[in-house]
Design a protein around this motif. Structure first.
Motif, PDB file in Angstrom:
ATOM      1  N   ALA A   1     -44.741  -3.086  -9.732  1.00  0.00           N
ATOM      2  CA  ALA A   1     -45.831  -4.050  -9.541  1.00  0.00           C
ATOM      3  C   ALA A   1     -47.195  -3.410  -9.783  1.00  0.00           C
ATOM      4  CB  ALA A   1     -45.782  -4.626  -8.126  1.00  0.00           C
ATOM      5  N   ASN A   2     -47.307  -2.122  -9.507  1.00  0.00           N
ATOM      6  CA  ASN A   2     -48.586  -1.431  -9.711  1.00  0.00           C
ATOM      7  C   ASN A   2     -48.342   0.073  -9.659  1.00  0.00           C
ATOM      8  OD1 ASN A   2     -51.287  -1.122 -10.220  1.00  0.00           O
ATOM      9  ND2 ASN A   2     -52.005  -1.894  -8.251  1.00  0.00           N
ATOM     10  N   ILE A   3     -49.325   0.839 -10.162  1.00  0.00           N
ATOM     11  CA  ILE A   3     -49.267   2.301 -10.162  1.00  0.00           C
ATOM     12  C   ILE A   3     -50.584   2.825  -9.586  1.00  0.00           C
ATOM     13  CG2 ILE A   3     -49.134   4.381 -11.586  1.00  0.00           C
ATOM     14  CD1 ILE A   3     -47.426   2.778 -13.569  1.00  0.00           C
ATOM     15  N   PHE A   4     -50.497   3.672  -8.572  1.00  0.00           N
ATOM     16  CA  PHE A   4     -51.702   4.230  -7.951  1.00  0.00           C
ATOM     17  C   PHE A   4     -51.856   5.705  -8.317  1.00  0.00           C
ATOM     18  CE2 PHE A   4     -48.313   4.903  -4.845  1.00  0.00           C
ATOM     19  CZ  PHE A   4     -48.499   6.219  -4.474  1.00  0.00           C
ATOM     20  N   GLN A   5     -53.092   6.206  -8.165  1.00  0.00           N
ATOM     21  CA  GLN A   5     -53.395   7.613  -8.469  1.00  0.00           C
ATOM     22  C   GLN A   5     -54.375   8.153  -7.444  1.00  0.00           C
ATOM     23  OE1 GLN A   5     -55.143   8.318 -12.307  1.00  0.00           O
ATOM     24  NE2 GLN A   5     -55.115  10.556 -12.094  1.00  0.00           N
ATOM     25  N   THR A   6     -53.908   9.061  -6.579  1.00  0.00           N
ATOM     26  CA  THR A   6     -54.766   9.684  -5.575  1.00  0.00           C
ATOM     27  C   THR A   6     -55.262  11.059  -6.011  1.00  0.00           C
ATOM     28  OG1 THR A   6     -52.905  10.775  -4.456  1.00  0.00           O
ATOM     29  CG2 THR A   6     -53.446   8.524  -3.767  1.00  0.00           C
ATOM     30  N   ASP A   7     -54.688  11.614  -7.082  1.00  0.00           N
ATOM     31  CA  ASP A   7     -54.975  12.971  -7.566  1.00  0.00           C
ATOM     32  C   ASP A   7     -54.395  14.047  -6.658  1.00  0.00           C
ATOM     33  OD1 ASP A   7     -56.366  12.144  -9.865  1.00  0.00           O
ATOM     34  OD2 ASP A   7     -58.196  11.825  -8.706  1.00  0.00           O
ATOM     35  N   PHE A   8     -53.564  13.656  -5.683  1.00  0.00           N
ATOM     36  CA  PHE A   8     -52.763  14.601  -4.918  1.00  0.00           C
ATOM     37  C   PHE A   8     -51.332  14.527  -5.450  1.00  0.00           C
ATOM     38  CE2 PHE A   8     -56.164  13.955  -1.796  1.00  0.00           C
ATOM     39  CZ  PHE A   8     -56.414  15.267  -1.426  1.00  0.00           C
ATOM     40  N   PRO A   9     -50.841  15.564  -6.144  1.00  0.00           N
ATOM     41  CA  PRO A   9     -49.510  15.496  -6.773  1.00  0.00           C
ATOM     42  C   PRO A   9     -48.391  15.147  -5.801  1.00  0.00           C
ATOM     43  CG  PRO A   9     -50.708  17.432  -7.545  1.00  0.00           C
ATOM     44  CD  PRO A   9     -51.529  16.839  -6.432  1.00  0.00           C
ATOM     45  N   GLU A  10     -48.478  15.645  -4.540  1.00  0.00           N
ATOM     46  CA  GLU A  10     -47.389  15.379  -3.599  1.00  0.00           C
ATOM     47  C   GLU A  10     -47.298  13.900  -3.241  1.00  0.00           C
ATOM     48  OE1 GLU A  10     -50.842  17.113  -1.144  1.00  0.00           O
ATOM     49  OE2 GLU A  10     -49.962  17.299  -3.134  1.00  0.00           O
ATOM     50  N   TYR A  11     -48.428  13.186  -3.311  1.00  0.00           N
ATOM     51  CA  TYR A  11     -48.410  11.738  -3.067  1.00  0.00           C
ATOM     52  C   TYR A  11     -48.062  10.972  -4.341  1.00  0.00           C
ATOM     53  CZ  TYR A  11     -50.618  12.424   1.491  1.00  0.00           C
ATOM     54  OH  TYR A  11     -50.881  12.790   2.778  1.00  0.00           O
ATOM     55  N   ASP A  12     -48.729  11.323  -5.437  1.00  0.00           N
ATOM     56  CA  ASP A  12     -48.532  10.589  -6.688  1.00  0.00           C
ATOM     57  C   ASP A  12     -47.121  10.764  -7.252  1.00  0.00           C
ATOM     58  OD1 ASP A  12     -51.126   9.807  -6.468  1.00  0.00           O
ATOM     59  OD2 ASP A  12     -51.926  11.244  -7.911  1.00  0.00           O
ATOM     60  N   ARG A  13     -46.407  11.776  -6.794  1.00  0.00           N
ATOM     61  CA  ARG A  13     -45.067  12.029  -7.333  1.00  0.00           C
ATOM     62  C   ARG A  13     -43.948  11.583  -6.400  1.00  0.00           C
ATOM     63  NH1 ARG A  13     -43.809  15.270 -11.607  1.00  0.00           N
ATOM     64  NH2 ARG A  13     -41.616  15.768 -11.861  1.00  0.00           N
ATOM     65  N   SER A  14     -44.241  11.441  -5.100  1.00  0.00           N
ATOM     66  CA  SER A  14     -43.138  11.229  -4.149  1.00  0.00           C
ATOM     67  C   SER A  14     -43.216   9.936  -3.350  1.00  0.00           C
ATOM     68  CB  SER A  14     -43.064  12.411  -3.171  1.00  0.00           C
ATOM     69  OG  SER A  14     -44.261  12.509  -2.426  1.00  0.00           O
ATOM     70  N   LEU A  15     -44.367   9.229  -3.359  1.00  0.00           N
ATOM     71  CA  LEU A  15     -44.498   8.026  -2.534  1.00  0.00           C
ATOM     72  C   LEU A  15     -44.211   6.765  -3.332  1.00  0.00           C
ATOM     73  CD1 LEU A  15     -47.592   8.479  -0.196  1.00  0.00           C
ATOM     74  CD2 LEU A  15     -45.192   8.963   0.240  1.00  0.00           C
ATOM     75  N   ALA A  16     -43.586   5.791  -2.660  1.00  0.00           N
ATOM     76  CA  ALA A  16     -43.353   4.464  -3.231  1.00  0.00           C
ATOM     77  C   ALA A  16     -43.434   3.441  -2.110  1.00  0.00           C
ATOM     78  CB  ALA A  16     -41.997   4.400  -3.928  1.00  0.00           C
ATOM     79  N   PHE A  17     -43.924   2.243  -2.428  1.00  0.00           N
ATOM     80  CA  PHE A  17     -44.101   1.184  -1.434  1.00  0.00           C
ATOM     81  C   PHE A  17     -43.304  -0.051  -1.856  1.00  0.00           C
ATOM     82  CE2 PHE A  17     -47.816   3.882  -1.237  1.00  0.00           C
ATOM     83  CZ  PHE A  17     -48.044   4.036   0.122  1.00  0.00           C
ATOM     84  N   ILE A  18     -42.544  -0.613  -0.898  1.00  0.00           N
ATOM     85  CA  ILE A  18     -41.787  -1.841  -1.140  1.00  0.00           C
ATOM     86  C   ILE A  18     -42.035  -2.787   0.039  1.00  0.00           C
ATOM     87  CG2 ILE A  18     -40.019  -0.636  -2.476  1.00  0.00           C
ATOM     88  CD1 ILE A  18     -38.177  -0.789  -0.063  1.00  0.00           C
ATOM     89  N   PRO A  19     -41.722  -4.089  -0.094  1.00  0.00           N
ATOM     90  CA  PRO A  19     -41.911  -5.021   1.030  1.00  0.00           C
ATOM     91  C   PRO A  19     -41.101  -4.618   2.253  1.00  0.00           C
ATOM     92  CG  PRO A  19     -41.606  -6.224  -1.023  1.00  0.00           C
ATOM     93  CD  PRO A  19     -41.306  -4.787  -1.326  1.00  0.00           C
ATOM     94  N   LEU A  20     -41.641  -4.865   3.440  1.00  0.00           N
ATOM     95  CA  LEU A  20     -41.008  -4.459   4.694  1.00  0.00           C
ATOM     96  C   LEU A  20     -39.632  -5.111   4.863  1.00  0.00           C
ATOM     97  CD1 LEU A  20     -41.227  -2.997   7.442  1.00  0.00           C
ATOM     98  CD2 LEU A  20     -42.322  -5.065   8.342  1.00  0.00           C
TER      99      LEU A  20
END
Length: 314
Positions: free
Chosen positions: A179-198
């Protein structure tokens, strides 16, 4: 006034004075620039860490999940405990395996309500478009992860539940759409986090009517300690525990504080050198004007006025 505007008998003194003023100007400019860069870097790191991670998390000591009924009661009382709390959300945190074609990655999946994407995790500030779930099978991932598995928005991927693989030897897979792609510039977040509906996370991971905990956002995340103490005292020792974003990133914040020490030392030495140059120039002017000072004193000028002339020169 004539004394201040008089020319120096040695041209070197005038040249040295100009160099001293320029040195002081450059030194102070460097001091301001270094200070701004250091403070700005620290502020942006703190903003991103507190934003993408949530400010305070409440979890259970006893188990990995909490019944929704308990969380609903806890959520309603938190706003009465602390006025600093501005938003709360239940969440589910699970490990999963993501697959796209021949690419496979391990990730951390967060199941959250749609409103929490902006209110808690502030994903709109880390992506070029609005972060929202269009369907129950939508997923939002980081840019590093998207690049590593070569996927774009509106494309599909597969998620496996590793718990079912370990406990039941069952490969339970589900197809999700980006649905979307985010970029925080922290590799550990940008490579390992994902969000789905509860609700999707509850069904997929088999924890209906249960969640991992509660995430709170406060008005002033930099002064999170006071709010954390208030909540901890109100909740008691059992069965809940609270952790702040500063506690979860203690090593990084400690590094930032250590990094700030050499910056302050550099600023001190730059200023000290500039001040020394100004002092040396004034000393040479005083030596050159020794006879003039003697003439002024013999004419009756008080010592206070001579000091005033020297201070004005400085």
């Amino acid at each position: 006034i004539r004394q201040l505007r008089s020319r120096h008998s040695f041209g070197f003194i005038s040249f040295s004075t100009i160099l001293s003023i320029l040195g002081l100007a450059i030194g102070i400019a460097a001091l301001i620039i270094i200070s701004c860069i250091s403070r700005g870097f620290s502020d942006i790191v703190n903003f991103k860490l507190s934003g993408i991670d949530g400010h305070i998390r409440i979890r259970s000591y006893m188990s990995e999940t909490i019944p929704m009924s308990n969380i609903a009661e806890l959520d309603s009382s938190i706003y009465q405990i602390s006025e600093d709390v501005k938003a709360t959300t239940p969440y589910i945190e699970k490990h999963a395996i993501i697959k796209k074609g021949a690419h496979t990655e391990g990730i951390i999946v967060y199941g959250v309500p749609e409103k929490a994407l902006e209110e808690i995790f502030q994903l709109d500030q880390f992506s070029q478009s609005e972060s929202k779930f269009h369907s129950e099978n939508d997923i939002i991932i980081g840019k590093k992860l998207a690049e590593s598995i070569n996927i774009k928005i509106n494309e599909e991927l597969i998620i496996f539940n590793p718990e079912k693989i370990n406990t039941h030897h069952l490969f339970e897979a589900k197809i999700f759409t980006i649905a979307n792609i985010f970029q925080t510039d922290f590799p550990e977040y940008d490579r390992s986090l994902a969000f789905i509906p509860l609700e999707t996370a509850q069904r997929y991971f088999g924890i209906n009517s249960k969640i991992s905990g509660l995430i709170l956002n406060v008005d002033n995340p930099q002064e999170i300690e006071e709010t954390d103490i208030i909540l901890s005292n109100a909740l008691g020792l059992m069965p809940y525990m609270t952790t702040t974003w500063k506690e979860r990133h203690a090593s990084l914040l400690a590094w930032l504080n250590i990094y700030d020490i050499p910056i302050k030392l550099i600023m001190f030495f730059i200023t000290a050198v500039a001040v020394f140059n100004i002092g040396a120039s004034l000393w040479m002017i005083m030596i050159e004007k020794t006879r003039d000072i003697g003439i002024l004193q013999s004419m009756g000028l008080h010592k206070t006025y001579i000091i005033y002339i020297i201070l004005t020169q400085g």
